[in-house]
Design a protein around this motif. Structure first.
Motif, PDB file in Angstrom:
ATOM      1  N   UNK A 173     -17.587  75.234  66.872  1.00  0.00           N
ATOM      2  CA  UNK A 173     -18.994  75.384  66.508  1.00  0.00           C
ATOM      3  C   UNK A 173     -19.217  75.440  65.003  1.00  0.00           C
ATOM      4  N   UNK A 174     -18.163  75.702  64.257  1.00  0.00           N
ATOM      5  CA  UNK A 174     -18.300  75.818  62.804  1.00  0.00           C
ATOM      6  C   UNK A 174     -17.715  74.633  62.046  1.00  0.00           C
ATOM      7  N   UNK A 175     -17.228  73.643  62.775  1.00  0.00           N
ATOM      8  CA  UNK A 175     -16.615  72.497  62.094  1.00  0.00           C
ATOM      9  C   UNK A 175     -17.555  71.894  61.057  1.00  0.00           C
ATOM     10  N   UNK A 176     -18.774  71.552  61.494  1.00  0.00           N
ATOM     11  CA  UNK A 176     -19.693  70.846  60.597  1.00  0.00           C
ATOM     12  C   UNK A 176     -20.238  71.734  59.483  1.00  0.00           C
ATOM     13  N   UNK A 202      -7.905  78.933  57.312  1.00  0.00           N
ATOM     14  CA  UNK A 202      -8.373  79.285  58.645  1.00  0.00           C
ATOM     15  C   UNK A 202      -9.634  80.108  58.575  1.00  0.00           C
ATOM     16  N   UNK A 203     -10.073  80.572  59.747  1.00  0.00           N
ATOM     17  CA  UNK A 203     -11.359  81.266  59.833  1.00  0.00           C
ATOM     18  C   UNK A 203     -11.231  82.773  59.794  1.00  0.00           C
ATOM     19  N   UNK A 227      -7.819  79.746  63.818  1.00  0.00           N
ATOM     20  CA  UNK A 227      -8.356  78.420  63.470  1.00  0.00           C
ATOM     21  C   UNK A 227      -9.877  78.418  63.460  1.00  0.00           C
ATOM     22  N   UNK A 228     -10.448  77.490  62.741  1.00  0.00           N
ATOM     23  CA  UNK A 228     -11.899  77.361  62.645  1.00  0.00           C
ATOM     24  C   UNK A 228     -12.475  76.969  64.001  1.00  0.00           C
ATOM     25  N   UNK A 229     -13.425  77.739  64.550  1.00  0.00           N
ATOM     26  CA  UNK A 229     -14.018  77.397  65.851  1.00  0.00           C
ATOM     27  C   UNK A 229     -14.753  76.063  65.797  1.00  0.00           C
TER      28      UNK A 229
END
Length: 362
Positions: A146-149, A127-128, A142-144
């Motif tokens: 906006x930060x997926x890529x 996770x983030x 969880x990973x936002x």
């Protein structure tokens, strides 16, 4: 290096159908390619985690794996599960319809530096950050979107992960069990007889359900299904056969989760040839003697859907099943519309179902 953080701690209204279908989705872009190579394995990454702790990853660690489960059926929420040759891990992602970009079979790489390891009930996750809003029950953020890529790089599609054939007794509730969060297969298993009138979960109340899967030696394991799964209202199949699932734990409880009902292949006779047994569609047709007949026997039939209600050539509450291309099929009359599609494998429990003929059609 990494830093550790201790936590603050449901033919007729009486038919029961089971659907094995793959839900369609928009194909994701196929031109993404991975630009980074993995420098560690999922197994090695998971070994950095201590139960109930949180570890921030400070080294430039990159893992690569193939998506084996996502949110397509609703049995997982805001997460995907990836697997390499050494193990599998859950990646928490704060988005909906993740399956559009991360379908089963897509290879991805995860840049782990700056992410956190944690566990939920003993299932290790990425996770983030740490959510300490409840000091007694901290959790991974969880990973936002906006930060997926930035952290999750999309690769090739349609990669296959072959489920590992295991015995129920092989599975353990150990945090570091190498089968955790991987695709497994159990052979010659069935739902416990006391479960056979149930659905996979409570679709009305949106409540998850635990059902017992057993083998012919009496060993058992839990199959857990979310009340939000799109197959939650489906009746479970009465036969015996093979089950593909993702293995997980919750505390000391070993449990399985399926992607959809196509993971359940229960088309054989039950253990010990018990009274719940399979008969052919041909046998059902031959049993009609000119008058309506209600089944009292614990039997079931299997067939493949050969009708298409969307084409308008059949009522929306009817399905035609055929077991063999060289044999006649049978028409199921349901009490409502349905989501069965051509090619779906369907199991029909016959107890209390009525066999009749309308417009010269059985």
């Amino acid at each position: 290096m990494m830093k550790k953080y201790a936590p603050f701690f449901y033919f007729a209204a009486c038919f029961f159908l089971m659907n094995s279908c793959a839900k369609p989705f928009d194909a994701p872009p196929a031109n993404d390619t991975l630009t980074l190579n993995a420098n560690t394995t999922i197994r090695q990454l998971k070994l950095l985690h201590v139960k109930n702790n949180f570890e921030r990853i400070t080294d430039d660690l990159i893992v690569s794996g193939i998506v084996i489960a996502n949110d397509q059926s609703g049995n997982w929420y805001k997460q995907i599960i990836i697997q390499d040759e050494t193990g599998g891990i859950t990646v928490r992602m704060d988005g909906n319809n993740l399956f559009n970009n991360y379908p089963v079979g897509r290879k991805i790489a995860v840049k782990a530096k700056g992410l956190y390891l944690g566990d939920y009930g003993g299932v290790i996750q990425l996770g983030a950050g740490i959510d300490n809003s409840d000091p007694n029950n901290p959790s991974l953020i969880p990973l936002p979107t906006s930060l997926f890529d930035k952290y999750v790089l999309k690769g090739s599609l349609n990669n296959q992960v072959i489920p590992r054939l295991v015995n129920i007794n092989t599975l353990s509730a150990n945090l570091q069990d190498t089968l955790q969060s991987t695709l497994i297969q159990l052979a010659d298993v069935e739902f416990a007889v006391n479960e056979l009138d149930k659905t996979y979960a409570d679709a009305v109340g949106k409540q998850a359900a635990n059902l017992t899967i057993k083998n012919c030696s009496g060993n058992s394991i839990i199959l857990r299904t979310s009340g939000y799964a799109d197959f939650a209202s489906n009746k479970i199949p009465a036969g015996n056969g093979n089950l593909v699932a993702v293995f997980a734990i919750f505390g000391t409880t070993k449990q399985l989760l399926i992607r959809d009902t196509s993971d359940v292949h229960f088309q054989n006779a039950r253990c010990g040839n018990s009274t719940v047994s399979k008969i052919s569609i041909a046998a059902v047709r031959n049993s009609y003697k000119g008058t309506a007949y209600t089944y009292q026997e614990d039997k079931f039939i299997n067939g493949i859907v050969i009708s298409d209600a969307t084409a308008g050539n059949i009522s929306e509450n009817e399905v035609i099943l055929q077991e063999d291309s060289n044999m006649p099929g049978i028409l199921l009359q349901l009490n409502t519309g349905h989501g069965f599609k051509m090619g779906d494998s369907v199991t029909v429990q016959l107890n209390q179902a009525m066999l009749t003929k309308e417009n010269n059609i059985l």
